[in-house]
Design an enzyme around this catalytic site. Structure first.
Site, PDB file in Angstrom:
ATOM      1  N   GLU A 197       0.824  -1.216   0.000  1.00  0.00           N
ATOM      2  CA  GLU A 197       0.000   0.000   0.000  1.00  0.00           C
ATOM      3  C   GLU A 197       0.860   1.270   0.000  1.00  0.00           C
ATOM      4  OE1 GLU A 197      -3.606   0.653   2.085  1.00  0.00           O
ATOM      5  OE2 GLU A 197      -4.110  -1.476   2.174  1.00  0.00           O
ATOM      6  N   HIS A 251       0.682  -8.389  -2.429  1.00  0.00           N
ATOM      7  CA  HIS A 251      -0.548  -7.920  -1.794  1.00  0.00           C
ATOM      8  C   HIS A 251      -1.699  -8.660  -2.466  1.00  0.00           C
ATOM      9  CE1 HIS A 251      -2.832  -4.207  -0.038  1.00  0.00           C
ATOM     10  NE2 HIS A 251      -3.315  -5.363   0.378  1.00  0.00           N
ATOM     11  N   PRO A 294     -13.259 -11.043   1.291  1.00  0.00           N
ATOM     12  CA  PRO A 294     -13.497 -12.409   1.781  1.00  0.00           C
ATOM     13  C   PRO A 294     -14.476 -13.189   0.922  1.00  0.00           C
ATOM     14  CG  PRO A 294     -14.574 -10.801   3.199  1.00  0.00           C
ATOM     15  CD  PRO A 294     -13.716 -10.017   2.255  1.00  0.00           C
ATOM     16  N   ASP A 337       1.008  -9.013   2.486  1.00  0.00           N
ATOM     17  CA  ASP A 337      -0.339  -8.984   3.041  1.00  0.00           C
ATOM     18  C   ASP A 337      -1.152  -9.963   2.209  1.00  0.00           C
ATOM     19  OD1 ASP A 337      -2.919  -8.519   3.834  1.00  0.00           O
ATOM     20  OD2 ASP A 337      -2.925  -6.373   3.392  1.00  0.00           O
ATOM     21  N   ASN A 382      -4.048 -11.275   3.147  1.00  0.00           N
ATOM     22  CA  ASN A 382      -5.484 -11.143   3.427  1.00  0.00           C
ATOM     23  C   ASN A 382      -6.142 -12.497   3.626  1.00  0.00           C
ATOM     24  OD1 ASN A 382      -6.340  -8.363   3.585  1.00  0.00           O
ATOM     25  ND2 ASN A 382      -5.642  -8.155   1.467  1.00  0.00           N
ATOM     26  N   ASN A 414      -3.256  -7.693  12.168  1.00  0.00           N
ATOM     27  CA  ASN A 414      -4.253  -6.725  11.713  1.00  0.00           C
ATOM     28  C   ASN A 414      -5.264  -6.531  12.836  1.00  0.00           C
ATOM     29  OD1 ASN A 414      -7.144  -6.438   9.972  1.00  0.00           O
ATOM     30  ND2 ASN A 414      -5.477  -5.117   9.352  1.00  0.00           N
ATOM     31  N   PHE A 472     -12.091  -6.944  12.970  1.00  0.00           N
ATOM     32  CA  PHE A 472     -11.232  -8.107  12.795  1.00  0.00           C
ATOM     33  C   PHE A 472      -9.946  -7.933  13.586  1.00  0.00           C
ATOM     34  CE2 PHE A 472      -7.699 -10.249  10.634  1.00  0.00           C
ATOM     35  CZ  PHE A 472      -8.184 -11.548  10.557  1.00  0.00           C
TER      36      PHE A 472
END
Length: 645
Positions: free
Chosen positions: A335, A444, A449, A504, A506, A562, A567
């Site tokens: 980012e 990244h 989700p 990241d 995710n 995170n 979350f």
């Protein structure tokens, strides 16, 4: 019951202010004053739920907004939880701030990264304890174990205090404490970030704790009927609850700094010290950090963060201090937008012996120069006095997917994978002193989700490309020998070259992404493919030979990477090739007591919603010796590569 104002809506010494915000508050106050009888709402709800004979001709309100095809109302009306199905106008038509936030900005519209936390399953979510003469609520009350509650009514009792333990009810959307004898409320109520309606009508309150400024989704804070400080009341009367919450949030004092994060040794400290003292031991450290790009750090998405702590001018200094404090050999930053890379990171890190390789996400190709500078991407920085950058590569998942023959006729690839714009950056390095090679990747992965399949496909595509890159690197001849120094190592194949992947992802440790990275294979029918079709991935499955392991998997528990209201968990990782690298230590977690009192990041101390993670590795001695030869593998890499040697 607390005193009721004789002239609702008035301020001492001032004319009544009757804005729409205040009229709606007075309406709700009057409704709650009429609910003094024991279990008023529970009885009303039971009556409303009785079977009613349907009319032969349905009667509908022609003025109601029509639902869109997805079932959502095309309007900004909000319904108040616990009002027996009736729609109650809120103080403002402005939608509540999003519960979550993006890990990547994918376009003009911002969307949440992770879904809001689901409450524990239960067949009832509302509890009415109103009007039953409760005088004391002990901290040990079993009430605070009902964490599934969405609505709690404690109105019209004789409570003089509320214990801080009420903050355990994190899924509350409505809390009614009206008609008691409260002179103060605990600041821990600021932890209830799901609250949308909070009624304190008719108590003895003179002020509101600044800590309630974190209630970024609150639509109504009911304060009428209290001897509240006139300046606070005036804010609600004029501009409504959101304005008061913003004032409290930005005025709240900065909490004490948490204890410094400490390194967690995977080997003993003696072994670590001995390795550092041994001139033949080669150590390498890598930092991975999603820095939260400026465009994504908005009040709409991070409504719990003080506005001053969201500014890039404030956050960038904390980010830089964190990075420089690590003194890592390699930095994998996600980012990072184009402007930040050129004007801040490269400029400041170059003064500390770092150079970098960077690409923005794919959509930047189709933008003008001004808009392109706002697009975020992935950057790898390295210590230029210690390492030579041999080659760098951009991995664009959409472009690679289009080049695969088995994907070309896959409808799901066009509908789900293409257009996401996510990327990885891969760099090939050579140590100047020893000639040891390293491959460092930074990625990244897509945030949504609802696209677990895309996350898994992107990860598999990245690993496939890295496999080609490392084996190509192994075929490069070693550097020329230097007099008086050991000859540079020769690698028989790419799997002998130390590899570190930071990013990241995710994806949590129970995901298909983690399973694939850590085990080296994924079956074609894995649930995370979500029954979609992706060529050989879903017809045969996929495997890799990189031998990867998460650096933090060696700890008893993996620290949170995170932290937001919606979350708290692990989605960032540092993967390393176990065949030629071993972990000495990893950067430890944030103090748990501090985290328990924090709504989420960013805040005054942590400038991103992510925490940086760091690993220290040592290079294992080669088993091949220096006379091995490269194995030929005629594979191609992405055309967006840049040979620097």
């Amino acid at each position: 019951m607390g005193p009721q104002n004789d002239s609702p809506g008035s301020i001492t010494g001032a004319q009544p202010i009757m804005t729409q915000h205040w009229q709606n508050q007075l309406l709700k106050c009057e409704m709650i004053r009429q609910s003094r009888s024991p279990h008023h709402r529970a009885r009303a709800s039971a009556m409303a739920s009785r079977t009613i004979a349907k009319s032969a001709i349905p009667i509908t309100n022609p003025n109601l907004p029509k639902p869109d095809p997805n079932g959502a109302l095309k309007d900004t009306e909000t319904s108040t939880p616990g009002t027996n199905g009736a729609t109650a106008s809120s103080e403002t038509t402005t939608p509540a701030a999003a519960a979550n936030h993006p890990s990547a900005v994918t376009g003009p519209s911002e969307a949440p990264r992770l879904t809001a936390p689901k409450p524990p399953e239960n067949n009832w979510t509302s509890l009415d304890m109103g009007g039953v003469n409760i005088k004391n609520l002990p901290p040990t009350s079993g009430l605070f174990s009902f964490t599934f509650l969405a609505a709690l009514y404690l109105n019209h009792n004789q409570l003089t205090s509320i214990p801080p333990q009420i903050s355990k009810l994190r899924h509350l959307e409505l809390l009614d404490l009206s008609g008691n004898q409260l002179r103060t409320i605990p600041p821990e109520l600021g932890m209830l970030t799901m609250l949308k309606e909070f009624y304190l009508f008719d108590n003895l309150l003179t002020t509101i704790p600044f800590e309630l400024g974190t209630l970024h989704q609150l639509l109504t804070l009911g304060i009428e009927g209290n001897p509240i400080e006139p300046s606070l009341k005036a804010v609600v009367q004029k501009d409504g609850t959101p304005a008061l919450i913003a004032y409290l949030r930005d005025s709240c004092s900065v909490p004490p700094l948490p204890p410094a994060r400490e390194w967690q040794n995977v080997v003993s400290q003696q072994e670590r010290d001995a390795a550092a003292a041994d001139p033949n031991t080669e150590l390498v450290t890598l930092l991975c950090y999603n820095v939260l790009c400026e465009r994504a750090a908005t009040a709409k998405l991070y409504g719990y963060t003080p506005s001053w702590a969201l500014t890039w001018d404030y956050r960038k200094e904390l980010i830089l201090a964190e990075i420089l404090g690590s003194d890592a050999d390699f930095l994998c930053l996600q980012e990072v937008d184009v402007a930040q890379y050129e004007e801040f990171f490269l400029e400041n890190l170059s003064q500390r012996d770092y150079d970098g390789a960077y690409w923005p996400k794919s959509r930047a190709k189709h933008m003008n120069e001004a808009d392109k500078r706002l697009v975020d991407g992935c950057a790898i920085f390295y210590k230029k006095e210690k390492y030579t950058l041999v080659e760098k590569h951009l991995i664009e998942f959409g472009q690679i997917a289009m080049q695969r023959q088995d994907f070309k006729k896959t409808e799901d690839m066009f509908n789900r994978v293409l257009g996401k714009g996510d990327i990885a950056v891969v760099c090939m390095f050579e140590t100047k002193e020893t000639g040891t090679r390293f491959v460092v990747a930074n990625v990244h992965i897509h945030w949504d989700p609802q696209f677990r399949d895309v996350k898994l496909v992107q990860t598999a595509l990245m690993v496939d490309e890295i496999d080609k890159i490392v084996n190509r690197f192994a075929k490069y001849p070693p550097r020329p020998p230097v007099a008086g120094e050991k000859p540079a190592p020769v690698y028989s194949d790419g799997y002998k070259i130390p590899l570190i992947i930071g990013g990241d992802f995710n994806s949590t440790p129970d995901s298909g992404v983690y399973e694939y990275m850590s085990t080296g294979s994924i079956p074609p029918n894995h649930p995370d493919f979500m029954s979609h079709t992706y060529g050989r991935y879903t017809s045969e499955g996929t495997k890799h030979r990189l031998g990867l392991k998460s650096a933090y998997s060696l700890l008893p528990s993996t620290p949170t990477t995170n932290h937001t209201p919606g979350f708290q968990g692990v989605i960032d990782y540092i993967w390393y090739s176990t065949q030629n690298l071993a972990v000495n230590a990893v950067f430890g977690e944030v103090d748990k007591l501090y985290l328990e009192k924090v709504i989420g990041f960013p805040n005054a101390h942590f400038p991103s919603d992510h925490l940086c993670i760091i690993g220290e590795f040592r290079v294992k001695p080669s088993r091949d010796g220096n006379n091995t030869t490269s194995r030929t593998q005629g594979t191609a890499v992405n055309s967006d590569s840049n040979r620097t040697r």
